[in-house]
Every structure is written in structure tokens, then in C-alpha cells.
Design a protein around this motif. Structure first.
Motif, mmCIF file in Angstrom:
data_model
loop_
_atom_site.group_PDB
_atom_site.id
_atom_site.type_symbol
_atom_site.label_atom_id
_atom_site.label_comp_id
_atom_site.label_asym_id
_atom_site.label_seq_id
_atom_site.Cartn_x
_atom_site.Cartn_y
_atom_site.Cartn_z
ATOM 1 N N ASP A 20 -40.801 -20.304 -42.244
ATOM 2 C CA ASP A 20 -40.928 -21.375 -43.235
ATOM 3 C C ASP A 20 -40.251 -20.996 -44.545
ATOM 4 O O ASP A 20 -39.574 -21.819 -45.170
ATOM 5 C CB ASP A 20 -42.398 -21.707 -43.497
ATOM 6 N N ALA A 21 -40.430 -19.742 -44.967
ATOM 7 C CA ALA A 21 -39.818 -19.285 -46.214
ATOM 8 C C ALA A 21 -38.292 -19.304 -46.109
ATOM 9 O O ALA A 21 -37.601 -19.713 -47.049
ATOM 10 C CB ALA A 21 -40.311 -17.880 -46.566
ATOM 11 N N LEU A 22 -37.760 -18.880 -44.967
ATOM 12 C CA LEU A 22 -36.307 -18.886 -44.773
ATOM 13 C C LEU A 22 -35.763 -20.312 -44.753
ATOM 14 O O LEU A 22 -34.698 -20.594 -45.309
ATOM 15 C CB LEU A 22 -35.928 -18.175 -43.473
ATOM 16 N N ALA A 23 -36.504 -21.221 -44.123
ATOM 17 C CA ALA A 23 -36.051 -22.611 -44.025
ATOM 18 C C ALA A 23 -36.030 -23.302 -45.377
ATOM 19 O O ALA A 23 -35.184 -24.162 -45.629
ATOM 20 C CB ALA A 23 -36.949 -23.387 -43.062
ATOM 21 N N SER A 24 -36.956 -22.936 -46.246
ATOM 22 C CA SER A 24 -37.038 -23.615 -47.541
ATOM 23 C C SER A 24 -36.317 -22.881 -48.666
ATOM 24 O O SER A 24 -36.168 -23.418 -49.756
ATOM 25 C CB SER A 24 -38.506 -23.836 -47.929
ATOM 26 N N ALA A 25 -35.858 -21.665 -48.403
ATOM 27 C CA ALA A 25 -35.169 -20.890 -49.444
ATOM 28 C C ALA A 25 -33.761 -21.413 -49.651
ATOM 29 O O ALA A 25 -33.098 -21.854 -48.714
ATOM 30 C CB ALA A 25 -35.113 -19.417 -49.042
ATOM 31 N N GLY A 26 -33.313 -21.342 -50.855
ATOM 32 C CA GLY A 26 -31.932 -21.706 -51.151
ATOM 33 C C GLY A 26 -31.000 -20.552 -50.847
ATOM 34 O O GLY A 26 -31.403 -19.398 -50.833
ATOM 35 N N GLY A 27 -29.768 -20.856 -50.556
ATOM 36 C CA GLY A 27 -28.768 -19.814 -50.351
ATOM 37 C C GLY A 27 -28.707 -19.246 -48.957
ATOM 38 O O GLY A 27 -28.070 -18.220 -48.751
ATOM 39 N N ILE A 28 -29.361 -19.912 -48.004
ATOM 40 C CA ILE A 28 -29.298 -19.432 -46.627
ATOM 41 C C ILE A 28 -29.514 -20.592 -45.657
ATOM 42 O O ILE A 28 -30.367 -21.446 -45.876
ATOM 43 C CB ILE A 28 -30.336 -18.325 -46.347
ATOM 44 N N ASP A 29 -28.696 -20.595 -44.610
ATOM 45 C CA ASP A 29 -28.890 -21.545 -43.509
ATOM 46 C C ASP A 29 -29.512 -20.739 -42.381
ATOM 47 O O ASP A 29 -28.834 -19.986 -41.688
ATOM 48 C CB ASP A 29 -27.559 -22.147 -43.077
ATOM 49 N N ALA A 30 -30.825 -20.890 -42.199
ATOM 50 C CA ALA A 30 -31.566 -20.074 -41.244
ATOM 51 C C ALA A 30 -31.757 -20.762 -39.902
ATOM 52 O O ALA A 30 -32.623 -20.382 -39.131
ATOM 53 C CB ALA A 30 -32.914 -19.703 -41.838
ATOM 54 N N VAL B 192 -25.682 -16.040 -39.169
ATOM 55 C CA VAL B 192 -25.580 -16.872 -40.366
ATOM 56 C C VAL B 192 -24.095 -17.139 -40.622
ATOM 57 O O VAL B 192 -23.233 -16.484 -40.044
ATOM 58 C CB VAL B 192 -26.247 -16.203 -41.598
ATOM 59 N N GLN B 193 -23.802 -18.095 -41.462
ATOM 60 C CA GLN B 193 -22.415 -18.489 -41.704
ATOM 61 C C GLN B 193 -21.687 -17.591 -42.710
ATOM 62 O O GLN B 193 -20.480 -17.413 -42.621
ATOM 63 C CB GLN B 193 -22.355 -19.938 -42.204
ATOM 64 N N LEU B 194 -22.426 -17.032 -43.661
ATOM 65 C CA LEU B 194 -21.816 -16.220 -44.710
ATOM 66 C C LEU B 194 -22.432 -14.828 -44.751
ATOM 67 O O LEU B 194 -23.635 -14.670 -44.514
ATOM 68 C CB LEU B 194 -22.009 -16.880 -46.079
ATOM 69 N N GLU B 195 -21.644 -13.845 -45.081
ATOM 70 C CA GLU B 195 -22.145 -12.472 -45.158
ATOM 71 C C GLU B 195 -23.235 -12.331 -46.221
ATOM 72 O O GLU B 195 -24.194 -11.578 -46.044
ATOM 73 C CB GLU B 195 -20.987 -11.511 -45.448
ATOM 74 N N SER B 196 -23.140 -13.081 -47.299
ATOM 75 C CA SER B 196 -24.134 -13.013 -48.375
ATOM 76 C C SER B 196 -25.514 -13.499 -47.928
ATOM 77 O O SER B 196 -26.535 -13.122 -48.512
ATOM 78 C CB SER B 196 -23.672 -13.823 -49.579
ATOM 79 N N GLU B 197 -25.554 -14.319 -46.880
ATOM 80 C CA GLU B 197 -26.832 -14.836 -46.389
ATOM 81 C C GLU B 197 -27.678 -13.752 -45.714
ATOM 82 O O GLU B 197 -28.898 -13.872 -45.641
ATOM 83 C CB GLU B 197 -26.605 -15.985 -45.403
ATOM 84 N N ILE B 198 -27.040 -12.684 -45.259
ATOM 85 C CA ILE B 198 -27.768 -11.596 -44.610
ATOM 86 C C ILE B 198 -28.715 -10.939 -45.610
ATOM 87 O O ILE B 198 -29.906 -10.768 -45.339
ATOM 88 C CB ILE B 198 -26.794 -10.570 -43.996
ATOM 89 N N ALA B 199 -28.199 -10.573 -46.764
ATOM 90 C CA ALA B 199 -29.033 -9.949 -47.790
ATOM 91 C C ALA B 199 -30.064 -10.931 -48.337
ATOM 92 O O ALA B 199 -31.205 -10.560 -48.611
ATOM 93 C CB ALA B 199 -28.161 -9.413 -48.928
ATOM 94 N N ARG B 200 -29.676 -12.189 -48.476
ATOM 95 C CA ARG B 200 -30.598 -13.212 -48.975
ATOM 96 C C ARG B 200 -31.775 -13.395 -48.016
ATOM 97 O O ARG B 200 -32.924 -13.512 -48.438
ATOM 98 C CB ARG B 200 -29.855 -14.532 -49.178
ATOM 99 N N ALA B 201 -31.529 -13.390 -46.720
ATOM 100 C CA ALA B 201 -32.592 -13.548 -45.727
ATOM 101 C C ALA B 201 -33.576 -12.380 -45.804
ATOM 102 O O ALA B 201 -34.797 -12.583 -45.734
ATOM 103 C CB ALA B 201 -31.996 -13.645 -44.331
#
Length: 91
Positions: free
Chosen positions: A31-41, A59-68
Motif C-alpha cells: 500500500d505504501a509503495l502504491a501511494s508513494a510518489g516517485g515510483i511505479d510499483a 521498475v521503469q527508472l533506476e531511481s525508483e529502486i532506491a525510492r522503493a
């Protein structure tokens, strides 16, 4: 009338939780990943074992890995995150 404790073949009955703690934690992280900005989970799987959460998928972007990982660590009950996410290069 005599009261007897419930036993099945001399062992106390076992009651299983309908939603074990790991399922609850997995749901909270998802739920947190789905509602967080900056990541398509949408392609991220969450597996919890105790207080350790494993993130896998793409994920689509490398930056989303750290964000997740950051989002998962922010969920109550998560002590460590095992990040196995990969990014897919589009284009």
C-alpha cells in the motif's frame, strides 16, 4: 455437569491467524509503495519474513529502486529491506 478443556487427542487445539503478521506487513508495504510518489510499483512484489521485507520485480527508472527501499523502510514493523529490484530500459 463437568467442564473439560478442549483437547484433540490430548493436545490443545491450535488456532491459526486468518491474516498472519507477514501478510499484514506485506500489505502495508505494498500500500505504501502504491501511494508513494516517485515510483511505479505495479510490477513490484513484496515478501515479508519477520521484520525483513524483500522487494523484487522491475521498475521503469533506476531511481525508483532506491525510492522503493526508502518507502519500505518507512513502514512500521520493517527493520531491513532486501532490495532485488531491477529496472528495465525503455526505448
Amino acid at each position: 455437569m463437568v467442564f473439560k478443556h478442549q483437547h484433540f487427542h490430548e493436545t490443545p487445539p491450535e488456532v491459526e491467524a486468518e491474516f498472519p503478521p507477514s501478510a499484514t506487513l506485506e500489505g502495508a508495504v505494498s500500500d505504501a509503495l502504491a501511494s508513494a510518489g516517485g515510483i511505479d510499483a505495479s510490477d513490484v512484489a513484496v515478501i515479508a519474513r519477520g521484520s525483513e521485507v524483500t522487494l523484487s520485480g522491475t521498475v521503469q527508472l533506476e531511481s525508483e529502486i532506491a525510492r522503493a527501499e526508502e518507502v519500505a523502510l518507512g513502514v512500521a514493523g520493517v527493520a531491513t529491506v532486501r532490495n532485488e529490484l531491477r529496472f528495465t530500459r525503455s526505448g
